[in-house]
Design an enzyme around this catalytic site. Structure first.
Site, short mmCIF file in Angstrom:
data_model
loop_
_atom_site.label_atom_id
_atom_site.label_comp_id
_atom_site.label_asym_id
_atom_site.label_seq_id
_atom_site.Cartn_x
_atom_site.Cartn_y
_atom_site.Cartn_z
N LYS A 46 0.85 -1.20 0.00
CA LYS A 46 0.00 0.00 0.00
C LYS A 46 0.88 1.25 0.00
O LYS A 46 1.91 1.27 0.67
CB LYS A 46 -0.88 0.03 1.27
CG LYS A 46 -1.93 -1.06 1.32
CD LYS A 46 -2.78 -0.91 2.59
CE LYS A 46 -3.83 -2.01 2.72
NZ LYS A 46 -4.53 -1.97 4.02
N ARG B 124 -14.89 -7.41 9.62
CA ARG B 124 -16.01 -6.63 9.09
C ARG B 124 -16.96 -7.57 8.38
O ARG B 124 -17.75 -8.26 9.00
CB ARG B 124 -15.49 -5.53 8.15
CG ARG B 124 -14.91 -4.36 8.92
CD ARG B 124 -14.08 -3.47 8.06
NE ARG B 124 -12.87 -4.16 7.60
CZ ARG B 124 -11.90 -3.60 6.91
NH1 ARG B 124 -12.00 -2.35 6.56
NH2 ARG B 124 -10.84 -4.29 6.57
N SER C 23 -9.91 2.45 5.98
CA SER C 23 -9.05 3.63 5.82
C SER C 23 -9.07 4.09 4.37
O SER C 23 -8.99 5.30 4.09
CB SER C 23 -7.63 3.32 6.27
OG SER C 23 -7.61 2.99 7.63
P1 ADP Z 1 -4.21 -3.96 7.36
O1 ADP Z 1 -3.65 -3.16 6.24
O2 ADP Z 1 -3.20 -4.76 8.12
O3 ADP Z 1 -5.48 -4.74 7.05
P2 ADP Z 1 -5.90 -1.98 8.59
O4 ADP Z 1 -5.40 -0.74 9.23
O5 ADP Z 1 -6.67 -1.83 7.33
O6 ADP Z 1 -4.61 -2.86 8.41
O7 ADP Z 1 -6.76 -2.84 9.59
C1 ADP Z 1 -6.23 -3.31 10.82
C2 ADP Z 1 -7.25 -4.22 11.48
O8 ADP Z 1 -8.43 -3.47 11.75
C3 ADP Z 1 -7.72 -5.41 10.65
O9 ADP Z 1 -7.97 -6.49 11.52
C4 ADP Z 1 -9.00 -4.93 10.04
O10 ADP Z 1 -9.88 -6.00 9.73
C5 ADP Z 1 -9.55 -4.11 11.18
N1 ADP Z 1 -10.50 -3.08 10.75
C6 ADP Z 1 -10.35 -2.16 9.78
N2 ADP Z 1 -11.44 -1.39 9.65
C7 ADP Z 1 -12.33 -1.85 10.58
C8 ADP Z 1 -13.68 -1.50 10.93
N3 ADP Z 1 -14.32 -0.54 10.29
N4 ADP Z 1 -14.28 -2.19 11.93
C9 ADP Z 1 -13.62 -3.19 12.54
N5 ADP Z 1 -12.37 -3.58 12.26
C10 ADP Z 1 -11.73 -2.93 11.28
#
Ligand code: ADP
Length: 162
Positions: free
Chosen positions: A41, A90, A128
């Site tokens: 990313k 999710r 994000s």
């Molecule tokens: P990665 O790039 O390692 O997936 P993220 O920052 O996107 O990192 O996500 C980190 C963690 O948070 C993951 O377990 C992801 O599933 C969880 N996560 C992301 N968005 C949400 C959300 N809206 N609700 C619950 N968990 C979330």
């Protein structure tokens, strides 16, 4: 002492992430939010910026701290005597890759288990990536990211446009 390691890119931390952190902090003795490097990313914020944003948001949660790691999270977890990984789940679409990662992490570190916390229904759609997209279009971010960091996301979006 049981430590929950919540690792991710957090680029930036969203209300969905914060919801998982709060719930984990009520269950575990200590929560370490670990900002990891994800080479697939292109990040909006640097690792240091992301850590600072998270620190600001979790300031009042006394058993939560922020760290970073550029090694495999299964190796990183060996620093702690008793640790579990926490992941937010999710939609069903998260399930396959998350379970695969949990199995791989357990193969690398036999003592390490992964606990899934289901996303609050308010945030099941939130990522994000969606936050960054909405910021580009000037959408009000108050339902998506913690209020303490809204200006940082807006300012960074504008700076990237220049
Ligand atoms: P990665 O790039 O390692 O997936 P993220 O920052 O996107 O990192 O996500 C980190 C963690 O948070 C993951 O377990 C992801 O599933 C969880 N996560 C992301 N968005 C949400 C959300 N809206 N609700 C619950 N968990 C979330």
């Amino acid at each position: 002492m049981l430590t929950a390691i919540y690792a991710g890119s957090f680029d930036p931390i969203s209300l969905g992430h914060l919801n998982i952190i709060r719930r984990a902090s009520a269950i575990f003795d200590e929560v370490v939010v670990c900002v990891t490097v994800n080479s697939s990313k292109t990040p909006m914020f640097t690792i240091e910026e992301r850590m600072e944003l998270i620190e600001r948001v979790v300031k009042r949660l006394k058993n939560v701290r922020v760290d970073t790691s550029d090694i495999l999270i299964a190796e990183y977890a060996k620093k702690y005597e008793h640790a579990v990984l926490v992941r937010g789940l999710r939609a069903v679409s998260d399930y396959e890759s998350e379970v695969q990662m949990a199995i791989i992490n357990n193969k690398i570190n036999r003592k390490l288990d992964t606990i899934f916390i289901p996303s609050s229904e308010k945030y099941t759609y939130l990522s994000s990536t969606a936050v960054k997209e909405m910021a580009k279009y000037g959408t009000d971010l108050k339902n998506f990211v913690p209020r303490e960091i809204i200006d940082d996301v807006i300012n960074k979006t504008q700076a990237n446009r220049r």
